[in-house]
Design a protein around this motif. Structure first.
Motif, PDB file in Angstrom:
ATOM      1  N   LEU A 105      -4.236  16.177  10.710  1.00 30.61           N
ATOM      2  CA  LEU A 105      -2.974  15.369  11.549  1.00 30.61           C
ATOM      3  C   LEU A 105      -2.551  14.068  11.245  1.00 30.61           C
ATOM      4  CD1 LEU A 105      -0.134  15.800  11.937  1.00 30.61           C
ATOM      5  CD2 LEU A 105      -0.660  16.028  14.545  1.00 30.61           C
ATOM      6  N   VAL A 106      -2.606  13.165  10.111  1.00 31.12           N
ATOM      7  CA  VAL A 106      -2.638  12.112   9.509  1.00 31.12           C
ATOM      8  C   VAL A 106      -0.838  11.119  10.025  1.00 31.12           C
ATOM      9  CG1 VAL A 106      -1.842  10.356   8.137  1.00 31.12           C
ATOM     10  CG2 VAL A 106      -3.807  12.080   7.445  1.00 31.12           C
ATOM     11  N   ILE A 107      -1.839  10.196  11.392  1.00 33.57           N
ATOM     12  CA  ILE A 107      -0.281   9.711  12.005  1.00 33.57           C
ATOM     13  C   ILE A 107      -0.230   8.593  11.476  1.00 33.57           C
ATOM     14  CG2 ILE A 107       0.240   9.000  14.444  1.00 33.57           C
ATOM     15  CD1 ILE A 107      -2.190  10.894  15.351  1.00 33.57           C
ATOM     16  N   MET A 108      -0.174   7.677  10.828  1.00 33.82           N
ATOM     17  CA  MET A 108      -0.191   6.461  10.187  1.00 33.82           C
ATOM     18  C   MET A 108      -0.942   5.989   9.339  1.00 33.82           C
ATOM     19  SD  MET A 108       0.394   3.715  12.900  1.00 33.82           S
ATOM     20  CE  MET A 108       0.156   2.132  11.173  1.00 33.82           C
ATOM     21  N   SER A 109      -0.639   5.666   8.215  1.00 35.17           N
ATOM     22  CA  SER A 109      -1.976   4.898   7.614  1.00 35.17           C
ATOM     23  C   SER A 109      -1.408   2.850   7.561  1.00 35.17           C
ATOM     24  CB  SER A 109      -1.428   5.114   6.036  1.00 35.17           C
ATOM     25  OG  SER A 109      -1.837   6.603   5.984  1.00 35.17           O
ATOM     26  N   VAL A 110      -2.442   2.567   8.041  1.00 34.47           N
ATOM     27  CA  VAL A 110      -2.377   1.187   7.402  1.00 34.47           C
ATOM     28  C   VAL A 110      -3.018   0.699   6.552  1.00 34.47           C
ATOM     29  CG1 VAL A 110      -2.920  -1.255   9.277  1.00 34.47           C
ATOM     30  CG2 VAL A 110      -2.894   0.612  10.588  1.00 34.47           C
ATOM     31  N   LEU A 111      -1.828  -0.347   5.541  1.00 34.02           N
ATOM     32  CA  LEU A 111      -1.980  -1.455   4.486  1.00 34.02           C
ATOM     33  C   LEU A 111      -2.538  -2.510   4.524  1.00 34.02           C
ATOM     34  CD1 LEU A 111       0.468   1.193   2.685  1.00 34.02           C
ATOM     35  CD2 LEU A 111      -1.775   2.002   2.864  1.00 34.02           C
ATOM     36  N   GLU A 112      -3.279  -2.847   3.449  1.00 35.02           N
ATOM     37  CA  GLU A 112      -3.166  -4.048   2.828  1.00 35.02           C
ATOM     38  C   GLU A 112      -1.597  -5.334   3.584  1.00 35.02           C
ATOM     39  OE1 GLU A 112      -5.093  -7.802   2.764  1.00 35.02           O
ATOM     40  OE2 GLU A 112      -6.122  -5.957   2.898  1.00 35.02           O
ATOM     41  N   ALA A 113      -0.519  -4.539   3.077  1.00 39.44           N
ATOM     42  CA  ALA A 113       0.561  -5.777   3.428  1.00 39.44           C
ATOM     43  C   ALA A 113       1.220  -5.682   4.650  1.00 39.44           C
ATOM     44  CB  ALA A 113       1.815  -4.500   1.914  1.00 39.44           C
ATOM     45  N   ASP A 114       1.013  -4.466   5.046  1.00 37.61           N
ATOM     46  CA  ASP A 114       0.802  -4.893   6.777  1.00 37.61           C
ATOM     47  C   ASP A 114       0.187  -5.604   7.702  1.00 37.61           C
ATOM     48  OD1 ASP A 114       2.501  -2.387   7.089  1.00 37.61           O
ATOM     49  OD2 ASP A 114       0.696  -0.407   6.851  1.00 37.61           O
ATOM     50  N   ALA A 115      -1.195  -6.211   7.030  1.00 39.31           N
ATOM     51  CA  ALA A 115      -2.204  -6.708   7.371  1.00 39.31           C
ATOM     52  C   ALA A 115      -1.255  -8.208   7.513  1.00 39.31           C
ATOM     53  CB  ALA A 115      -3.607  -6.819   7.118  1.00 39.31           C
ATOM     54  N   LYS A 116      -1.024  -8.038   6.485  1.00 37.64           N
ATOM     55  CA  LYS A 116      -0.856  -9.315   5.985  1.00 37.64           C
ATOM     56  C   LYS A 116       0.792  -9.632   6.292  1.00 37.64           C
ATOM     57  CE  LYS A 116      -2.236  -9.562   0.582  1.00 37.64           C
ATOM     58  NZ  LYS A 116      -1.799  -9.368  -0.735  1.00 37.64           N
ATOM     59  N   ALA A 117       1.987  -9.040   6.829  1.00 38.20           N
ATOM     60  CA  ALA A 117       2.615  -9.050   7.564  1.00 38.20           C
ATOM     61  C   ALA A 117       2.695  -9.819   8.434  1.00 38.20           C
ATOM     62  CB  ALA A 117       3.715  -7.258   7.489  1.00 38.20           C
ATOM     63  N   GLU A 118       1.422  -9.725   9.059  1.00 36.46           N
ATOM     64  CA  GLU A 118       1.221  -9.618  10.423  1.00 36.46           C
ATOM     65  C   GLU A 118      -0.130 -10.715  10.442  1.00 36.46           C
ATOM     66  OE1 GLU A 118       0.607  -6.779  14.043  1.00 36.46           O
ATOM     67  OE2 GLU A 118       1.741  -5.299  12.434  1.00 36.46           O
ATOM     68  N   ASN A 119      -0.516 -10.853   9.384  1.00 40.77           N
ATOM     69  CA  ASN A 119      -0.976 -12.364   9.368  1.00 40.77           C
ATOM     70  C   ASN A 119      -2.493 -11.678  10.359  1.00 40.77           C
ATOM     71  OD1 ASN A 119      -2.009 -15.108   8.358  1.00 40.77           O
ATOM     72  ND2 ASN A 119      -1.594 -15.701  10.261  1.00 40.77           N
ATOM     73  N   THR A 120      -3.251 -10.464   9.618  1.00 37.87           N
ATOM     74  CA  THR A 120      -4.471  -9.863  11.059  1.00 37.87           C
ATOM     75  C   THR A 120      -5.077  -9.226   9.277  1.00 37.87           C
ATOM     76  OG1 THR A 120      -5.326  -9.463  12.433  1.00 37.87           O
ATOM     77  CG2 THR A 120      -3.226  -8.622  11.874  1.00 37.87           C
ATOM     78  N   THR A 121      -6.216  -8.403  10.217  1.00 37.79           N
ATOM     79  CA  THR A 121      -7.110  -7.408   9.341  1.00 37.79           C
ATOM     80  C   THR A 121      -6.545  -7.033   9.757  1.00 37.79           C
ATOM     81  OG1 THR A 121      -8.282  -6.871  10.788  1.00 37.79           O
ATOM     82  CG2 THR A 121      -8.263  -9.274   9.449  1.00 37.79           C
ATOM     83  N   ILE A 122      -6.839  -5.282   8.560  1.00 38.85           N
ATOM     84  CA  ILE A 122      -6.700  -4.183   8.670  1.00 38.85           C
ATOM     85  C   ILE A 122      -6.429  -3.121   9.729  1.00 38.85           C
ATOM     86  CG2 ILE A 122      -6.376  -1.755   7.435  1.00 38.85           C
ATOM     87  CD1 ILE A 122      -6.060  -3.710   4.296  1.00 38.85           C
ATOM     88  N   LYS A 123      -8.038  -4.101   9.717  1.00 46.07           N
ATOM     89  CA  LYS A 123      -8.809  -2.783  11.102  1.00 46.07           C
ATOM     90  C   LYS A 123      -7.988  -2.799  12.302  1.00 46.07           C
ATOM     91  CE  LYS A 123     -13.741  -2.376  12.481  1.00 46.07           C
ATOM     92  NZ  LYS A 123     -15.160  -2.642  12.206  1.00 46.07           N
ATOM     93  N   ALA A 124      -8.301  -4.038  12.150  1.00 45.81           N
ATOM     94  CA  ALA A 124      -7.520  -4.533  13.940  1.00 45.81           C
ATOM     95  C   ALA A 124      -5.993  -3.969  13.916  1.00 45.81           C
ATOM     96  CB  ALA A 124      -7.117  -6.935  13.920  1.00 45.81           C
ATOM     97  N   ILE A 125      -5.466  -4.321  12.645  1.00 42.99           N
ATOM     98  CA  ILE A 125      -4.051  -3.811  13.381  1.00 42.99           C
ATOM     99  C   ILE A 125      -4.189  -1.984  13.823  1.00 42.99           C
ATOM    100  CG2 ILE A 125      -1.549  -2.996  11.797  1.00 42.99           C
ATOM    101  CD1 ILE A 125      -1.685  -5.227  10.808  1.00 42.99           C
ATOM    102  N   ALA A 126      -5.340  -1.420  13.202  1.00 45.57           N
ATOM    103  CA  ALA A 126      -5.863   0.036  12.732  1.00 45.57           C
ATOM    104  C   ALA A 126      -6.444   0.636  14.441  1.00 45.57           C
ATOM    105  CB  ALA A 126      -6.843   1.217  12.202  1.00 45.57           C
TER     106      ALA A 126
END
Length: 550
Positions: A105-126
């Motif tokens: 069950l995939v709850i969500m996917s964190v993309l590069e665009a999400d990291a740029k929007a929050e000015n951080t890394t994909i791993k940190a957001i995930a």
């Protein structure tokens, strides 16, 4: 005046110069400062508090749709009856890092665009989103757990279902006892005209059996319709609710829609049946009048009316079925046609003898060789006709034996009707018997003795008088045949027995011996033919002797 105008022109010129300079300064400042566009974030808020925001689109999904999708997935995890917090993990892929529950069950996917929007890394957001999702679900389960409530709802609903089943069974049992108690009021048998179809006891038995079937079906439906409600309590079984309802609603919907689409054809069938029904009533009235001889047709006998009407009715019913057949549901389907052909072949192969007997019965009806109550003889069988059907004729012999003869056999055999001429306008049936007397007895004396015996016999007609025929002059004797009239053909065995008794008495009174030269009486000297074990112990064969007493 001129000075004032010049002052105004100078004032407007100064204002225009200042505005031009200001616009140039603004353009220069815009060229120097970079343009930044702030994206709108959509909250992921499955419970009371917002967990995080979603800023970017993914493919055809907008940021708002992504936020709603993630919210629904988190709510689904919360609704799991047996949630496992360690089953939520981060699984990296080529273009994203996915937050997954139980590997499927995939709850969500964190993309590069999400990291740029929050000015951080994909791993940190995930990692942040994973922690917030897990903690929110755990907090809700600890403080607002639905499992006890669901178990309580299940127990309560089960109790209610059991109570409904109990009350329903009690109501059915009460109705059954009431019906049995008042059976004399409700069960009076089923009859059509003079035909008794069902006795009161059989009617009661069938009604109670049908009532029991309705009770069982009702209880099953209560349980079946309660299952979707039970399954809807737990999210894991909620999908079965729709499945169970479809099992009932889909066939019910098909049946209802099929019936609605069949209504025009049904009305057509009803109109056709009504037309044929009243047409048969008119035809039946006509043949009833012929049967009661109110209408007379030359060459058409009154006893032909009922069988002719039956033939016409059968043909009209067959014609009605041919007309109705195209309006029946499924009549144009290959299965329906195949079954019809199969039944027709079976009927053709298995009913050849039956059809032969039916045709013979129809021919016999119009031949009119006998009717119910006639005393007839067919082949070696003599007796009274007690029943005529389309297939067989039943005869009751003088020994009260009921013999069934196929109509095809009746048609192919010679039949003798003893009752045809026994009505009031005829002399009756002429029966006869024969005695042989030697030539030494005068024939006049024999005639007188036979006629005297016949007149003393019961159930014979006195007029016309009995008469004697001398049927043959043989080598040793003459054959005398006594003929008498009777209108009781069904009692021939008794008439013959009485006639023979009277002949013996009449001849003995006239001194006439009923014997031919074949008569012998010498027995002396011969051992009896009785078996030895029946004889007395002192039995001896008699001695042959001739004594002359003179």
């Amino acid at each position: 005046m001129k000075i004032k105008v010049l002052r105004l022109l100078a004032f407007f010129f100064v204002l225009f110069s200042f505005s031009v300079i200001a616009q140039k300064n603004n353009l220069k400042s815009l060229e120097k400062e970079p343009v930044t566009v702030k994206l709108k974030g959509y909250p992921v808020k499955p419970f009371n508090d917002t967990l995080f925001f979603v800023y970017h689109n993914v493919g055809s999904f907008s940021a708002k749709e992504r936020a709603q999708y993630i919210t629904n997935k988190i709510k689904r995890l919360y609704n799991e009856s047996f949630f496992e917090k360690d089953s939520i993990k981060i699984i990296p892929s080529d273009v994203s890092m996915d937050i997954v529950y139980q590997s499927d069950l995939v709850i969500m996917s964190v993309l590069e665009a999400d990291a740029k929007a929050e000015n951080t890394t994909i791993k940190a957001i995930a990692n942040r989103n994973l922690a917030k999702i897990k903690s929110a679900i755990i907090y809700q389960n600890e403080n607002y757990s639905q499992l006890p409530k669901r178990i309580g709802y299940t127990a309560l609903l089960t109790l209610i279902i059991g109570l409904v089943l109990f009350l329903t069974a009690r109501i059915f049992n009460y109705i059954r006892k009431y019906i049995v108690k008042n059976r004399a009021k409700y069960f009076k048998g089923v009859s059509y005209n003079s035909i008794k179809i069902l006795s009161p006891e059989k009617q009661q038995f069938l009604a109670l059996r049908f009532f029991g079937i309705i009770k069982i079906i009702t209880l099953i439906l209560i349980v079946y319709l309660s299952l979707p409600v039970l399954f809807s309590i737990f999210p894991a079984t909620k999908d079965y609710t729709t499945t169970l309802l479809k099992w009932i609603l889909t066939p019910a919907k098909s049946a209802v829609m099929g019936f609605v689409s069949f209504l025009p054809s049904l009305f057509t069938i009803i109109v056709i049946i009504i037309i044929f029904k009243y047409s048969l009533k008119v035809i039946k009235f006509f043949f009833d009048e012929i049967k009661s001889e109110n209408i007379k047709i030359d060459g058409f006998y009154s006893d032909w009316a009922l069988p002719t009407f039956n033939v016409i009715r059968l043909l009209m019913y067959a014609f009605m079925l041919v007309i109705i057949f195209p309006y029946l549901p499924g009549s144009d389907s290959p299965i329906f046609k195949g079954v019809s052909v199969f039944v027709g072949v079976l009927f053709s192969l298995g009913s050849s003898n039956a059809i032969a007997n039916m045709v013979a019965g129809l021919v016999i009806t119009y031949m009119r060789p006998f009717k119910i109550g006639d005393y007839i003889k067919i082949g070696d069988v003599s007796g009274e006709v007690i029943e005529k059907t389309a297939l067989v004729t039943r005869i009751r012999t003088p020994k009260f034996e009921d013999i069934t003869i196929p109509n095809a056999t009746v048609l192919s055999s010679t039949s003798t009707n003893y009752s045809a001429n026994t009505n009031q306008s005829t002399n009756g049936l002429l029966i006869h018997t024969t005695v042989t007397i030697g030539y030494d007895v005068p024939w006049k004396d024999i005639h007188a003795a036979l006629i005297h015996a016949a007149l003393n016999t019961d159930m014979i007609e006195k007029e016309p008088k009995p008469f004697v025929l001398q049927t043959s002059l043989d080598d040793f004797y003459v054959s005398y045949q006594i003929n008498v009239y009777t209108k009781e053909p069904t009692k021939q065995p008794r008439i013959y027995s009485s006639l023979h008794q009277n002949i013996q008495d009449s001849f003995n009174a006239a001194g006439i011996e009923i014997m031919s030269p074949h008569y012998g009486a010498l027995r002396d000297g011969n051992t009896t033919t009785i078996p030895p074990n029946y004889l007395k112990e002192d039995y001896e064969s008699p001695v042959f002797n001739i004594k002359n007493k003179g």
